[in-house]
Scaffold this motif. Sequence first.
Motif, PDB file in Angstrom:
ATOM      1  N   ALA A   1      -0.306   6.387  -5.093  1.00 54.30           N
ATOM      2  CA  ALA A   1       0.353   5.125  -4.769  1.00 54.30           C
ATOM      3  C   ALA A   1       1.522   5.313  -3.810  1.00 54.30           C
ATOM      4  N   LEU A   2       1.864   6.565  -3.509  1.00 54.35           N
ATOM      5  CA  LEU A   2       2.985   6.878  -2.622  1.00 54.35           C
ATOM      6  C   LEU A   2       2.526   7.381  -1.261  1.00 54.35           C
ATOM      7  N   ASP A   3       1.518   8.238  -1.246  1.00 60.22           N
ATOM      8  CA  ASP A   3       1.159   9.023  -0.075  1.00 60.22           C
ATOM      9  C   ASP A   3       0.440   8.181   0.973  1.00 60.22           C
ATOM     10  N   GLY A   4       1.163   7.904   2.053  1.00 63.54           N
ATOM     11  CA  GLY A   4       0.590   7.115   3.142  1.00 63.54           C
ATOM     12  C   GLY A   4       0.041   7.942   4.286  1.00 63.54           C
ATOM     13  N   GLY A   5      -0.167   9.240   4.035  1.00 60.50           N
ATOM     14  CA  GLY A   5      -0.714  10.102   5.068  1.00 60.50           C
ATOM     15  C   GLY A   5       0.363  10.717   5.937  1.00 60.50           C
ATOM     16  N   GLU A   6      -0.069  11.343   6.992  1.00 63.71           N
ATOM     17  CA  GLU A   6       0.835  12.123   7.840  1.00 63.71           C
ATOM     18  C   GLU A   6       1.975  11.285   8.415  1.00 63.71           C
ATOM     19  N   ASP A   7       1.684  10.044   8.794  1.00 59.72           N
ATOM     20  CA  ASP A   7       2.730   9.186   9.374  1.00 59.72           C
ATOM     21  C   ASP A   7       3.057   7.981   8.503  1.00 59.72           C
ATOM     22  N   GLY A   8       2.484   7.911   7.309  1.00 55.87           N
ATOM     23  CA  GLY A   8       2.757   6.801   6.400  1.00 55.87           C
ATOM     24  C   GLY A   8       1.972   5.535   6.690  1.00 55.87           C
TER      25      GLY A   8
ATOM     26  N   ALA B   1      -2.972   3.709   5.204  1.00 54.32           N
ATOM     27  CA  ALA B   1      -3.496   2.553   4.473  1.00 54.32           C
ATOM     28  C   ALA B   1      -3.439   1.290   5.323  1.00 54.32           C
ATOM     29  N   TYR B   2      -2.362   1.128   6.085  1.00 50.75           N
ATOM     30  CA  TYR B   2      -2.251  -0.057   6.947  1.00 50.75           C
ATOM     31  C   TYR B   2      -3.388  -0.087   7.967  1.00 50.75           C
ATOM     32  N   ARG B   3      -3.693   1.059   8.555  1.00 48.23           N
ATOM     33  CA  ARG B   3      -4.777   1.102   9.543  1.00 48.23           C
ATOM     34  C   ARG B   3      -6.094   0.640   8.926  1.00 48.23           C
ATOM     35  N   GLU B   4      -6.390   1.138   7.725  1.00 45.30           N
ATOM     36  CA  GLU B   4      -7.638   0.758   7.068  1.00 45.30           C
ATOM     37  C   GLU B   4      -7.678  -0.729   6.778  1.00 45.30           C
ATOM     38  N   ILE B   5      -6.619  -1.239   6.170  1.00 44.99           N
ATOM     39  CA  ILE B   5      -6.618  -2.645   5.755  1.00 44.99           C
ATOM     40  C   ILE B   5      -6.665  -3.566   6.959  1.00 44.99           C
ATOM     41  N   VAL B   6      -5.892  -3.258   7.995  1.00 40.94           N
ATOM     42  CA  VAL B   6      -5.893  -4.099   9.193  1.00 40.94           C
ATOM     43  C   VAL B   6      -7.288  -4.149   9.816  1.00 40.94           C
ATOM     44  N   MET B   7      -7.958  -3.008   9.915  1.00 40.21           N
ATOM     45  CA  MET B   7      -9.301  -2.967  10.490  1.00 40.21           C
ATOM     46  C   MET B   7     -10.268  -3.809   9.665  1.00 40.21           C
ATOM     47  N   LEU B   8     -10.220  -3.644   8.346  1.00 45.65           N
ATOM     48  CA  LEU B   8     -11.119  -4.382   7.470  1.00 45.65           C
ATOM     49  C   LEU B   8     -10.818  -5.880   7.482  1.00 45.65           C
TER      50      LEU B   8
ATOM     51  N   PHE C   1      11.313   0.814   5.147  1.00 55.73           N
ATOM     52  CA  PHE C   1      12.447   0.258   5.894  1.00 55.73           C
ATOM     53  C   PHE C   1      12.376   0.539   7.401  1.00 55.73           C
ATOM     54  N   ASP C   2      11.619   1.549   7.814  1.00 52.21           N
ATOM     55  CA  ASP C   2      11.557   1.926   9.225  1.00 52.21           C
ATOM     56  C   ASP C   2      10.173   1.703   9.826  1.00 52.21           C
ATOM     57  N   GLN C   3       9.363   0.832   9.214  1.00 52.32           N
ATOM     58  CA  GLN C   3       7.972   0.690   9.649  1.00 52.32           C
ATOM     59  C   GLN C   3       7.639  -0.659  10.265  1.00 52.32           C
ATOM     60  N   ARG C   4       8.617  -1.525  10.471  1.00 52.14           N
ATOM     61  CA  ARG C   4       8.303  -2.867  10.972  1.00 52.14           C
ATOM     62  C   ARG C   4       7.581  -2.812  12.317  1.00 52.14           C
ATOM     63  N   SER C   5       8.117  -2.063  13.259  1.00 50.76           N
ATOM     64  CA  SER C   5       7.505  -2.019  14.590  1.00 50.76           C
ATOM     65  C   SER C   5       6.114  -1.407  14.542  1.00 50.76           C
ATOM     66  N   SER C   6       5.958  -0.351  13.745  1.00 50.05           N
ATOM     67  CA  SER C   6       4.667   0.333  13.687  1.00 50.05           C
ATOM     68  C   SER C   6       3.590  -0.564  13.084  1.00 50.05           C
TER      69      SER C   6
ATOM     70  N   PRO D   1       0.823  -1.206   0.000  1.00 47.26           N
ATOM     71  CA  PRO D   1       0.000   0.000   0.000  1.00 47.26           C
ATOM     72  C   PRO D   1       0.858   1.256   0.000  1.00 47.26           C
ATOM     73  N   PRO D   2       0.265   2.426  -0.197  1.00 47.11           N
ATOM     74  CA  PRO D   2       1.027   3.673  -0.072  1.00 47.11           C
ATOM     75  C   PRO D   2       1.576   3.791   1.346  1.00 47.11           C
ATOM     76  N   TYR D   3       2.892   4.010   1.482  1.00 47.80           N
ATOM     77  CA  TYR D   3       3.434   4.069   2.845  1.00 47.80           C
ATOM     78  C   TYR D   3       4.462   5.181   3.056  1.00 47.80           C
ATOM     79  N   ILE D   4       4.545   6.122   2.131  1.00 49.78           N
ATOM     80  CA  ILE D   4       5.485   7.222   2.287  1.00 49.78           C
ATOM     81  C   ILE D   4       4.843   8.324   3.130  1.00 49.78           C
ATOM     82  N   ASN D   5       5.560   8.771   4.133  1.00 49.45           N
ATOM     83  CA  ASN D   5       5.122   9.924   4.915  1.00 49.45           C
ATOM     84  C   ASN D   5       4.911  11.106   3.980  1.00 49.45           C
TER      85      ASN D   5
END
Length: 278
Positions: free
Chosen positions: A206-213, A216-223, A240-245, A183-187
């Motif tokens: 396809a790039l813009d993941g919102g304020e914190d990147g 899209a993950y929040r939406e997909i995980v919830m659904l 590369f820096d999003q594994r923990s989040s 998904p889009p994951y660039i801050n």
Amino acid sequence: MLAEASRRLRDAGIEAPQREARLLMAVASGLTTSDLIIRGHQPVPASLADTFHAIVARRAAREPFQHIARTASFFGLDLVSDRRALVPRADSEVVVEAALALLPEGRDARVVDLGTGSGCLLAALLATRTELTGIGLDASSDAADLARENVERLGLGNRARILTGSWTEWTGWADVDLVISNPPYINAATIASLDPEVRLHDPLDALDGGEDGLAAYREIVMLARAGLRAGVPIVFEIGFDQRSSVSGLMADAGFIGLGSSRDLAGNDRVVWAFQAES
């Protein structure tokens, strides 16, 4: 001509300018790089020279090579690549490898690729495992058209359906055996600092993941938590820096069996987890 092109590409900030000059000449001429070496002593026809100069100018302006060649190699497949979707990148191949490892071999299964773009993830899965069928979903009609073109060219059209629409409106969660997504994951604030090939030529959506990147993950995980059957894995490409989040989002939502893997450069690139029992 190759020497002149190499200098121009180097001045434009292109890495490996000599290699790219040879590849661009191969694109312009239709010859292999080996043929070009053999014919290196021959004069260049005027029509070829004009074509070559034109595409060198495009590359010097930082248009992606894959857009100029209209092809990108991914997981051993040759895919059409243009500005309708992100250029398939080698880093994403580890996402396919992770997904394949989570799917038992020889068993029919249905996968969905959310935000399919060029269709590269879905095509790689289906080309590797003939027992798989799948859906590619993208909100962009242009991207969906490109994905459809790619699966048809690869002879996968009878096992792949490409749909235009948002994952928030998709209703097939209970029918799939694996979810995969890049998904889009660039801050949003960092997009302006990306390489020109990405910033100027890849679709912004396809790039813009919102304020914190992580939007899209929040939406997909919830659904996915609300709709997947127990035991179904979901596999994400991550920055590369999003594994923990991203792992934290999945754990907080109740997913189990979290795992991750790295790309060839050693960067975190994939996170996965499984739907828990309700």
